[in-house]
Design a protein around this motif. Structure first.
Motif, PDB file in Angstrom:
ATOM      1  N   GLY A  72       0.808  -1.208   0.000  1.00 12.24           N
ATOM      2  CA  GLY A  72       0.000   0.000   0.000  1.00 12.24           C
ATOM      3  C   GLY A  72       0.838   1.253   0.000  1.00 12.24           C
ATOM      4  N   THR A  73       1.950   1.226   0.732  1.00 15.38           N
ATOM      5  CA  THR A  73       2.828   2.381   0.809  1.00 15.38           C
ATOM      6  C   THR A  73       3.438   2.721  -0.539  1.00 15.38           C
ATOM      7  N   LEU A  74       3.740   1.684  -1.329  1.00 13.28           N
ATOM      8  CA  LEU A  74       4.416   1.883  -2.594  1.00 13.28           C
ATOM      9  C   LEU A  74       3.467   1.915  -3.793  1.00 13.28           C
ATOM     10  N   ALA A  75       2.169   1.838  -3.529  1.00 11.92           N
ATOM     11  CA  ALA A  75       1.196   1.689  -4.618  1.00 11.92           C
ATOM     12  C   ALA A  75       1.301   2.794  -5.656  1.00 11.92           C
ATOM     13  N   SER A  76       1.558   4.012  -5.219  1.00  7.10           N
ATOM     14  CA  SER A  76       1.609   5.114  -6.177  1.00  7.10           C
ATOM     15  C   SER A  76       2.881   5.096  -7.012  1.00  7.10           C
ATOM     16  N   GLN A  77       3.895   4.340  -6.576  1.00  4.64           N
ATOM     17  CA  GLN A  77       5.158   4.293  -7.308  1.00  4.64           C
ATOM     18  C   GLN A  77       5.284   3.055  -8.190  1.00  4.64           C
ATOM     19  N   LEU A  78       4.463   2.038  -7.926  1.00  4.63           N
ATOM     20  CA  LEU A  78       4.511   0.790  -8.682  1.00  4.63           C
ATOM     21  C   LEU A  78       3.309   0.698  -9.615  1.00  4.63           C
ATOM     22  N   GLY A  79       3.553   0.262 -10.830  1.00  3.23           N
ATOM     23  CA  GLY A  79       2.464   0.015 -11.764  1.00  3.23           C
ATOM     24  C   GLY A  79       2.559  -1.411 -12.270  1.00  3.23           C
ATOM     25  N   TYR A  80       1.546  -2.228 -11.995  1.00  2.00           N
ATOM     26  CA  TYR A  80       1.571  -3.640 -12.385  1.00  2.00           C
ATOM     27  C   TYR A  80       0.419  -3.945 -13.326  1.00  2.00           C
ATOM     28  N   LEU A  81       0.740  -4.552 -14.468  1.00  2.00           N
ATOM     29  CA  LEU A  81      -0.262  -4.989 -15.426  1.00  2.00           C
ATOM     30  C   LEU A  81      -0.222  -6.507 -15.497  1.00  2.00           C
ATOM     31  N   PRO A  82      -1.285  -7.200 -15.029  1.00  2.00           N
ATOM     32  CA  PRO A  82      -1.290  -8.667 -15.053  1.00  2.00           C
ATOM     33  C   PRO A  82      -1.585  -9.197 -16.449  1.00  2.00           C
ATOM     34  N   GLN A  83      -1.428 -10.509 -16.599  1.00  2.00           N
ATOM     35  CA  GLN A  83      -1.778 -11.140 -17.869  1.00  2.00           C
ATOM     36  C   GLN A  83      -3.274 -11.061 -18.141  1.00  2.00           C
ATOM     37  N   SER A  84      -4.068 -11.174 -17.084  1.00  2.00           N
ATOM     38  CA  SER A  84      -5.519 -11.175 -17.249  1.00  2.00           C
ATOM     39  C   SER A  84      -5.998  -9.805 -17.714  1.00  2.00           C
ATOM     40  N   LEU A  85      -6.962  -9.801 -18.618  1.00  2.00           N
ATOM     41  CA  LEU A  85      -7.471  -8.556 -19.174  1.00  2.00           C
ATOM     42  C   LEU A  85      -8.508  -7.925 -18.250  1.00  2.00           C
ATOM     43  N   PRO A  86      -8.690  -6.601 -18.309  1.00  2.00           N
ATOM     44  CA  PRO A  86      -9.800  -5.974 -17.579  1.00  2.00           C
ATOM     45  C   PRO A  86     -11.123  -6.615 -17.988  1.00  2.00           C
ATOM     46  N   GLN A  87     -11.958  -6.907 -17.014  1.00  2.18           N
ATOM     47  CA  GLN A  87     -13.220  -7.589 -17.289  1.00  2.18           C
ATOM     48  C   GLN A  87     -14.207  -6.663 -18.004  1.00  2.18           C
ATOM     49  N   PRO A  88     -14.996  -7.215 -18.944  1.00  2.47           N
ATOM     50  CA  PRO A  88     -16.025  -6.398 -19.604  1.00  2.47           C
ATOM     51  C   PRO A  88     -17.045  -5.901 -18.580  1.00  2.47           C
ATOM     52  N   THR A  89     -17.310  -4.614 -18.584  1.00  2.00           N
ATOM     53  CA  THR A  89     -18.300  -4.024 -17.684  1.00  2.00           C
ATOM     54  C   THR A  89     -19.073  -2.960 -18.456  1.00  2.00           C
ATOM     55  N   SER A  90     -20.078  -2.404 -17.780  1.00  2.00           N
ATOM     56  CA  SER A  90     -20.859  -1.328 -18.401  1.00  2.00           C
ATOM     57  C   SER A  90     -20.168   0.022 -18.274  1.00  2.00           C
ATOM     58  N   LEU A  91     -19.054   0.085 -17.517  1.00  2.00           N
ATOM     59  CA  LEU A  91     -18.306   1.334 -17.400  1.00  2.00           C
ATOM     60  C   LEU A  91     -17.647   1.663 -18.736  1.00  2.00           C
ATOM     61  N   ILE A  92     -17.544   2.945 -19.037  1.00  2.00           N
ATOM     62  CA  ILE A  92     -16.804   3.333 -20.223  1.00  2.00           C
ATOM     63  C   ILE A  92     -15.312   3.323 -19.882  1.00  2.00           C
ATOM     64  N   ALA A  93     -14.488   3.267 -20.914  1.00  2.00           N
ATOM     65  CA  ALA A  93     -13.050   3.132 -20.710  1.00  2.00           C
ATOM     66  C   ALA A  93     -12.479   4.273 -19.872  1.00  2.00           C
ATOM     67  N   TYR A  94     -12.906   5.488 -20.144  1.00  2.00           N
ATOM     68  CA  TYR A  94     -12.400   6.648 -19.398  1.00  2.00           C
ATOM     69  C   TYR A  94     -12.700   6.503 -17.909  1.00  2.00           C
ATOM     70  N   GLU A  95     -13.924   6.087 -17.575  1.00  2.00           N
ATOM     71  CA  GLU A  95     -14.306   5.919 -16.170  1.00  2.00           C
ATOM     72  C   GLU A  95     -13.455   4.851 -15.499  1.00  2.00           C
ATOM     73  N   THR A  96     -13.151   3.802 -16.220  1.00  2.00           N
ATOM     74  CA  THR A  96     -12.346   2.724 -15.667  1.00  2.00           C
ATOM     75  C   THR A  96     -10.956   3.216 -15.278  1.00  2.00           C
ATOM     76  N   VAL A  97     -10.337   3.971 -16.162  1.00  2.00           N
ATOM     77  CA  VAL A  97      -9.005   4.492 -15.891  1.00  2.00           C
ATOM     78  C   VAL A  97      -9.052   5.546 -14.789  1.00  2.00           C
ATOM     79  N   PHE A  98     -10.051   6.407 -14.822  1.00  2.00           N
ATOM     80  CA  PHE A  98     -10.194   7.455 -13.809  1.00  2.00           C
ATOM     81  C   PHE A  98     -10.353   6.841 -12.414  1.00  2.00           C
ATOM     82  N   SER A  99     -11.245   5.864 -12.283  1.00  2.00           N
ATOM     83  CA  SER A  99     -11.519   5.247 -10.977  1.00  2.00           C
ATOM     84  C   SER A  99     -10.295   4.519 -10.438  1.00  2.00           C
TER      85      SER A  99
END
Length: 258
Positions: A72-99
């Motif tokens: 948690g302390t390092l969360a803002s400094q680390l960026g991790y992208l897993p193999q699994s894709l973002p799940q399909p949702t009713s959110l628009i792409a911009y909202e997903t990134v913003f949230s």
């Protein structure tokens, strides 16, 4: 040098995947390709560095330990992208990134975040996806949105697990170009697990070759891969040639094990 790894041992349940590996520090601004056969430990390494799974040994980022307790302390400094894709949702792409960004940015400033999202969408060439629902996007498009979630926070350590796996050749080149440019411009360090050796050779500054539970080779991309390393890492007879513009490419002649 901000990332140090000493005597790292990690795996799953009763199976050790990586055993007591130690890496030479990587220069800031480096794009590091992590390569090796399936099961060599690429994802295990990235998950350990992201603080997502336990390990034995010492991993420091800017002199702070990376582990489950300190994530948690390092969360803002680390960026991790897993193999699994973002799940399909009713959110628009911009909202997903913003949230996702708002959840980990300590000093939240809406105007700055919106400007950062606009910049990342433009850099990745996905502005036309911003107002589309994730449920309407292809797997490759959702993979791009997942990468945008990582890049928008400008982390100093990027850990990307096969970020090109669902992409066609055009987008593979676009993603690796973008990650390389962002890494150099921001003085960050990026580790990218990737199966395509020739893409790794073309875009990465350094290569880390995993196999047999440890590190087979590490160093400048155009110096690390040799016929012997290809044999040990992949069980193939191969060679490194250069194309007409001087870019090194790996040619595989035959498999030598079963």
């Amino acid at each position: 040098m901000s990332l140090w790894i000493r005597e790292l041992t990690a795996g799953y349940r009763h199976r050790t995947v990586l055993e007591r590996i130690a890496l030479q520090p990587f220069p800031e601004g480096s794009l590091i390709g992590v390569i090796g056969r399936n099961g060599a430990g690429k994802s295990t390494l990235l998950k350990s560095l992201a603080g997502l799974q336990p390990y034995r040994g010492e991993v420091l980022f800017d002199n702070q330990p990376i582990n489950l307790k300190n994530r948690g302390t390092l969360a803002s400094q680390l960026g991790y992208l897993p193999q699994s894709l973002p799940q399909p949702t009713s959110l628009i792409a911009y909202e997903t990134v913003f949230s996702a960004s708002r959840a980990v940015i300590n000093s939240f400033d809406r105007a700055k975040l919106e400007a950062a999202i606009e910049q990342v969408f433009a850099t990745l060439g996905i502005r036309d996806l911003a107002l589309r629902k994730l449920s309407e996007l292809s797997g490759g498009q959702r993979q791009m949105i997942g990468l945008a979630q990582v890049l928008v926070r400008s982390p100093r350590l990027l850990l990307l697990d096969e970020p090109t796996s669902a992409l066609d050749l055009h987008w593979q080149l676009n993603v690796l170009n973008s990650v390389r440019d962002v890494t150099r411009e921001q003085g960050a360090t990026a580790m990218v697990a990737i199966h395509d050796i020739n893409l790794a050779l073309r875009f990465c500054d350094q290569l880390l070759v995993l196999g047999q539970g440890g590190v087979l080779a590490q160093g400048p991309a155009q110096e690390v891969l040799t016929p012997q390393v290809l044999r040990e890492a992949y069980g193939i007879e191969g060679r490194i040639e250069r194309c007409s513009n001087g870019t090194p490419i790996v040619l595989c002649d035959r498999a030598i094990d079963h």
